[in-house]
Design an enzyme around this catalytic site. Structure first.
Site, PDB file in Angstrom:
ATOM      1  N   GLY A  17       0.975  -1.246   0.372  1.00 41.91           N
ATOM      2  CA  GLY A  17       0.086  -0.350   0.111  1.00 41.91           C
ATOM      3  C   GLY A  17       0.704   1.036  -0.014  1.00 41.91           C
ATOM      4  N   GLY A  19       0.767   5.775   0.557  1.00 41.54           N
ATOM      5  CA  GLY A  19      -0.345   6.584   0.914  1.00 41.54           C
ATOM      6  C   GLY A  19       0.885   7.935   0.926  1.00 41.54           C
ATOM      7  N   SER A  22       3.330   7.650   3.706  1.00 33.78           N
ATOM      8  CA  SER A  22       4.060   6.922   4.067  1.00 33.78           C
ATOM      9  C   SER A  22       4.193   5.662   2.492  1.00 33.78           C
ATOM     10  CB  SER A  22       4.209   6.023   5.103  1.00 33.78           C
ATOM     11  OG  SER A  22       2.971   5.397   5.431  1.00 33.78           O
ATOM     12  N   VAL A  24       3.883   1.146   2.451  1.00 27.90           N
ATOM     13  CA  VAL A  24       4.166  -0.727   2.941  1.00 27.90           C
ATOM     14  C   VAL A  24       4.617  -1.129   2.245  1.00 27.90           C
ATOM     15  CG1 VAL A  24       2.954  -1.819   4.409  1.00 27.90           C
ATOM     16  CG2 VAL A  24       2.186   0.549   4.557  1.00 27.90           C
ATOM     17  N   LYS A  39       6.971  -0.099   6.622  1.00 23.41           N
ATOM     18  CA  LYS A  39       6.770   1.117   6.602  1.00 23.41           C
ATOM     19  C   LYS A  39       8.087   1.955   6.521  1.00 23.41           C
ATOM     20  CE  LYS A  39       3.045   3.879   7.769  1.00 23.41           C
ATOM     21  NZ  LYS A  39       0.967   4.332   9.172  1.00 23.41           N
ATOM     22  N   ASP A 127      -8.400   7.321  13.406  1.00 22.90           N
ATOM     23  CA  ASP A 127      -8.761   7.463  12.101  1.00 22.90           C
ATOM     24  C   ASP A 127      -9.102   5.932  12.003  1.00 22.90           C
ATOM     25  OD1 ASP A 127      -8.913   7.716   9.256  1.00 22.90           O
ATOM     26  OD2 ASP A 127      -6.835   7.317   8.781  1.00 22.90           O
TER      27      ASP A 127
END
Length: 426
Positions: A17, A19, A22, A24, A39, A127
């Site tokens: 993933g 974003g 960061s 991952v 990460k 979150d």
């Protein structure tokens, strides 16, 4: 960047993933021969926030929170090594719609357990969303990504800053106010709503409109979308989505207790006993002294009435003064030439005019030739009363009218001629 080795130990395999903050990667730990998640901070991201996340996760150790294995820096880039969770995210599972009720209960319970552990240590996630709920090899739910977590009391985030994902944002976060444990409870309520119904409580393509709706608009009830949903979960969602943080379960521990309690206990804990009882306004309390005083007053009133009756009965000297009743005129019997007797109704009588006593009944008139007619009648107190009016040297016809619903007896009384008196009769 595949096959790159971080810190001489973690070989990157494939991206999991990415974003703004960061990226991952799935990696192999060469020393422990296990898979991990690495990460790495993005070049333009906030380094201090990344470090705070690492410290926050390092302070937690719970089966329902993603574990932190390592933290460091490689080539000027901070990284953290996390537990690898291979069974995807809750977001992946919800793409197919609502989940079975038993699975919803299990996942919600595991999320609440992780939140309870974090909240007990003063950590607020801020979150919480399905993309941050990951599943391990056994299918156990774990909370991940504490990137914007806040330690209570540190004042890291100032009021007026909106952080979080719009679809799961609490009303206080939407208003720019600090987030606390009830903020995570609200986000969990949105997640459970979606697991039960397959949709979100608020939907909009505009992120700011979603923020406004979470802040100002009442959410729909689960029953409006899916009436057959378990009542306990419906009640839990309704309580968790309250606009006022004080009206929600206080933290993850409170939610966990509700989910693990029997249905009847959970319903009472969520709604409170007031929801099933009729509250009546109590009558004004009367003190014991007040009740005693009222009783004494009643006794005095009754005793006074009895005493008044006795005194009235005996006021004629032992032989027969009656009690005057409203609307009746019962004069005393006397041989005196002049009699004045107070009564309820007064009428003036002279020797040249007949005396008439009027009672609310029929009129009985008996003329006499030598004497005034005297009527004796028992009253309701069984005391007969008669009256005699002395005539002048001439014979006066004095019809007396009395009807008390009793027997009337005529008595003839002869009196000598006396000066004409003036008699006031009732």
């Amino acid at each position: 960047m595949p096959d790159e080795v971080i810190a001489g130990r973690y070989r990157l395999v494939e991206p999991l993933g990415r974003g703004a903050m960061s990226a991952v990667w799935l990696a192999e730990d060469a020393e422990l021969a296990r898979r991990v998640a690495v990460k790495m901070l993005a070049p333009s991201a906030d380094r201090q926030r990344f470090e705070r996340e690492a410290r926050a996760v390092a302070a937690l150790s719970h089966p329902n929170i993603c574990a932190l294995y390592d933290y460091g820096e490689a080539d000027g880039r901070p990284y953290m090594v996390l537990e690898y969770l291979p069974n995807g995210s809750l977001e992946d599972r919800l793409k197919g719609g609502a989940l079975p009720d038993d699975e919803t209960v299990r996942i919600a319970t595991e999320i609440a357990a992780g939140l309870a552990h974090a909240h007990e240590r003063g950590l607020v996630h801020r979150d919480l969303k399905p993309a941050n709920i990951l599943f391990d090899a056994e299918g156990r739910a774990k909370i991940a990504d504490f990137g914007i977590a806040r330690v209570e009391g540190t004042g890291i985030t100032e009021a007026g800053t909106v952080l979080g994902t719009a679809s799961y944002l609490s009303p206080e976060q939407a208003a720019g106010q600090p987030a606390g444990p009830p903020s995570d409870v609200y986000s969990l309520g949105v997640i459970v709503f979606r697991m039960l119904t397959g949709r979100l409580p608020f939907v909009s393509t505009n992120a700011m409109e979603l923020v406004r709706m979470h802040r100002d608009v009442a959410p729909p009830a689960v029953a409006d979308v899916r009436p057959e949903a378990p009542p306990r979960l419906q009640a839990l969602v309704a309580a968790s989505l309250a606009k006022d943080p004080l009206a929600r379960p206080a933290d993850g521990g409170a939610v966990l207790e509700l989910l693990r309690s029997p249905d009847e206990t959970a319903a009472t804990m969520i709604a409170g006993p007031e929801a099933t009882q009729v509250i009546r306004r109590p009558a004004p309390a009367r003190s014991r002294a007040g009740l005693i005083a009222a009783a004494v007053a009643a006794v005095l009133v009754l005793g006074g009435a009895a005493l008044a009756f006795a005194l009235t009965r005996d006021s004629g000297g032992g032989g027969g003064a009656g009690t005057t009743l409203p609307g009746l005129s019962l004069p005393h019997v006397t041989t005196a030439a002049s009699v004045t007797e107070p009564a309820t109704t007064l009428a003036e009588t002279t020797t040249t005019a007949p005396t008439t006593t009027t009672a609310p009944a029929t009129t009985h008139t008996t003329p006499t030739t030598t004497a005034a007619e005297t009527t004796t009648a028992p009253t309701t107190t069984s005391v007969p009363t008669t009256t005699a009016v002395p005539p002048p040297t001439t014979t006066a016809e004095l019809p007396t009218t009395t009807d008390l619903g009793t027997t009337t007896t005529d008595t003839t009384v002869t009196t000598p001629a006396v000066p004409p008196p003036t008699t006031t009769a009732p």
